[in-house]
Design a protein around this motif. Structure first.
Motif, mmCIF file in Angstrom:
data_model
loop_
_atom_site.group_PDB
_atom_site.id
_atom_site.type_symbol
_atom_site.label_atom_id
_atom_site.label_comp_id
_atom_site.label_asym_id
_atom_site.label_seq_id
_atom_site.Cartn_x
_atom_site.Cartn_y
_atom_site.Cartn_z
ATOM 1 N N SER A 198 40.068 -27.208 -37.982
ATOM 2 C CA SER A 198 41.032 -26.337 -38.653
ATOM 3 C C SER A 198 41.792 -25.438 -37.681
ATOM 4 O O SER A 198 42.846 -24.909 -38.027
ATOM 5 N N VAL A 199 41.270 -25.242 -36.454
ATOM 6 C CA VAL A 199 41.948 -24.370 -35.479
ATOM 7 C C VAL A 199 42.353 -25.096 -34.199
ATOM 8 O O VAL A 199 43.067 -24.530 -33.373
ATOM 9 N N PHE A 200 41.920 -26.346 -34.035
ATOM 10 C CA PHE A 200 42.161 -27.063 -32.782
ATOM 11 C C PHE A 200 43.643 -27.074 -32.398
ATOM 12 O O PHE A 200 44.012 -26.704 -31.286
ATOM 13 N N ASN A 201 44.506 -27.514 -33.307
ATOM 14 C CA ASN A 201 45.930 -27.602 -32.978
ATOM 15 C C ASN A 201 46.568 -26.237 -32.787
ATOM 16 O O ASN A 201 47.500 -26.092 -31.998
ATOM 17 N N GLN A 202 46.074 -25.224 -33.495
ATOM 18 C CA GLN A 202 46.606 -23.870 -33.306
ATOM 19 C C GLN A 202 46.298 -23.374 -31.901
ATOM 20 O O GLN A 202 47.152 -22.781 -31.241
ATOM 21 N N ILE A 203 45.073 -23.620 -31.443
ATOM 22 C CA ILE A 203 44.706 -23.224 -30.076
ATOM 23 C C ILE A 203 45.530 -24.011 -29.072
ATOM 24 O O ILE A 203 46.115 -23.458 -28.145
ATOM 25 N N ALA A 204 45.582 -25.331 -29.256
ATOM 26 C CA ALA A 204 46.329 -26.187 -28.328
ATOM 27 C C ALA A 204 47.813 -25.832 -28.296
ATOM 28 O O ALA A 204 48.481 -26.036 -27.281
ATOM 29 N N SER A 205 48.339 -25.286 -29.386
ATOM 30 C CA SER A 205 49.752 -24.928 -29.465
ATOM 31 C C SER A 205 50.062 -23.565 -28.869
ATOM 32 O O SER A 205 51.233 -23.191 -28.755
ATOM 33 N N TYR A 224 43.695 -16.253 -36.567
ATOM 34 C CA TYR A 224 43.316 -17.550 -37.125
ATOM 35 C C TYR A 224 41.915 -17.986 -36.683
ATOM 36 O O TYR A 224 41.343 -18.905 -37.260
ATOM 37 N N LEU A 225 41.333 -17.326 -35.702
ATOM 38 C CA LEU A 225 39.983 -17.659 -35.245
ATOM 39 C C LEU A 225 38.898 -17.010 -36.108
ATOM 40 O O LEU A 225 37.742 -17.433 -36.058
ATOM 41 N N ASP A 226 39.245 -16.010 -36.897
ATOM 42 C CA ASP A 226 38.250 -15.273 -37.676
ATOM 43 C C ASP A 226 37.450 -16.180 -38.613
ATOM 44 O O ASP A 226 36.220 -16.109 -38.652
ATOM 45 N N GLU A 227 38.128 -17.007 -39.386
ATOM 46 C CA GLU A 227 37.428 -17.884 -40.324
ATOM 47 C C GLU A 227 36.571 -18.908 -39.578
ATOM 48 O O GLU A 227 35.433 -19.182 -39.965
ATOM 49 N N TYR A 228 37.108 -19.451 -38.482
ATOM 50 C CA TYR A 228 36.344 -20.402 -37.662
ATOM 51 C C TYR A 228 35.037 -19.757 -37.189
ATOM 52 O O TYR A 228 33.965 -20.336 -37.312
ATOM 53 N N HIS A 229 35.121 -18.548 -36.673
ATOM 54 C CA HIS A 229 33.917 -17.854 -36.189
ATOM 55 C C HIS A 229 32.957 -17.541 -37.335
ATOM 56 O O HIS A 229 31.740 -17.666 -37.178
ATOM 57 N N ALA A 230 33.498 -17.140 -38.481
ATOM 58 C CA ALA A 230 32.648 -16.815 -39.634
ATOM 59 C C ALA A 230 31.858 -18.035 -40.099
ATOM 60 O O ALA A 230 30.704 -17.919 -40.517
ATOM 61 N N LYS A 244 22.251 -31.558 -38.120
ATOM 62 C CA LYS A 244 22.660 -31.530 -39.526
ATOM 63 C C LYS A 244 23.896 -30.657 -39.745
ATOM 64 O O LYS A 244 24.586 -30.797 -40.762
ATOM 65 N N ASP A 245 24.217 -29.776 -38.808
ATOM 66 C CA ASP A 245 25.354 -28.871 -38.950
ATOM 67 C C ASP A 245 26.607 -29.338 -38.202
ATOM 68 O O ASP A 245 27.629 -28.647 -38.219
ATOM 69 N N LEU A 246 26.531 -30.489 -37.559
ATOM 70 C CA LEU A 246 27.668 -30.952 -36.760
ATOM 71 C C LEU A 246 28.921 -31.192 -37.595
ATOM 72 O O LEU A 246 30.023 -30.827 -37.177
ATOM 73 N N ASP A 247 28.795 -31.806 -38.755
ATOM 74 C CA ASP A 247 29.978 -32.059 -39.587
ATOM 75 C C ASP A 247 30.662 -30.753 -39.968
ATOM 76 O O ASP A 247 31.899 -30.648 -39.902
ATOM 77 N N THR A 248 29.896 -29.749 -40.350
ATOM 78 C CA THR A 248 30.458 -28.446 -40.712
ATOM 79 C C THR A 248 31.157 -27.825 -39.515
ATOM 80 O O THR A 248 32.270 -27.296 -39.627
ATOM 81 N N PHE A 249 30.513 -27.898 -38.350
ATOM 82 C CA PHE A 249 31.110 -27.338 -37.144
ATOM 83 C C PHE A 249 32.429 -28.024 -36.809
ATOM 84 O O PHE A 249 33.447 -27.360 -36.580
ATOM 85 N N PHE A 250 32.430 -29.357 -36.780
ATOM 86 C CA PHE A 250 33.644 -30.074 -36.396
ATOM 87 C C PHE A 250 34.757 -29.897 -37.427
ATOM 88 O O PHE A 250 35.941 -29.871 -37.057
ATOM 89 N N GLU A 251 34.417 -29.749 -38.690
ATOM 90 C CA GLU A 251 35.442 -29.479 -39.702
ATOM 91 C C GLU A 251 36.097 -28.125 -39.438
ATOM 92 O O GLU A 251 37.313 -27.984 -39.485
ATOM 93 N N ALA A 252 35.289 -27.121 -39.128
ATOM 94 C CA ALA A 252 35.825 -25.787 -38.830
ATOM 95 C C ALA A 252 36.646 -25.815 -37.537
ATOM 96 O O ALA A 252 37.728 -25.215 -37.473
ATOM 97 N N LEU A 253 36.153 -26.512 -36.520
ATOM 98 C CA LEU A 253 36.897 -26.608 -35.259
ATOM 99 C C LEU A 253 38.222 -27.320 -35.488
ATOM 100 O O LEU A 253 39.257 -26.912 -34.954
#
Length: 140
Positions: free
Chosen positions: A33-40, A81-87, A22-31
């Motif tokens: 938000s940082v995916f391209n920043q990490i990849a960059s 930029y990872l702080d909000e993702y972790h929170a 049930k939490d997968l959508d929330t997780f993937f939305e948060a991920l």
């Protein structure tokens, strides 16, 4: 040895998280938000996400870095930029995440075929548009 010696260092960060479906959508939305920043990040050479076929709430994130463990732990994993993702994501974890840092063998022990998926040269917004797929270089 400095905290980063370029191509001499190659490590893999493997993080597995465990979520309720049930939490997968929330997780993937948060991920997302940082995916391209990490990849960059300049030392990030690969970022892939996997989902278990048996347990949809088990997610593996694989990130390869041309850096030392010290740089990754002291700098790369502490980006603001990872702080909000972790929170957002950490309260969703059903149990503590599993984190491994491994030395990559690379070279003759690494290959990526074009048929594996998108190849991103890092010069654009993440290459999620099929028209931006680049050719691949196979290293044997």
């Amino acid at each position: 040895m400095s905290s980063h010696d370029g191509d001499k260092d190659s490590i893999s960060l493997q993080v597995t998280v465990y979520l309720a479906e049930k939490d997968l959508d929330t997780f993937f939305e948060a991920l997302g938000s940082v995916f391209n920043q990490i990849a960059s990040e300049p030392y990030c050479t690969l970022f892939e996400v996997y989902q278990s076929q048996e347990d949809k709430g088990q997610i593996l994130m694989l990130k390869n870095w041309s850096s030392t463990r010290e740089w990754l732990v002291d700098v790369g994993m502490r980006r603001p930029y990872l702080d909000e993702y972790h929170a957002i994501t950490e309260p969703l974890f059903l149990r503590p995440k599993d984190t491994k840092i491994l030395d990559r063998k690379g070279g003759k022990w690494s290959i990526v075929k074009k048929s594996n998926g998108q190849i991103w040269d890092g010069d654009d917004d993440g290459g999620h548009d099929e028209s931006k797929i680049k050719g691949t270089k196979i290293v044997l």
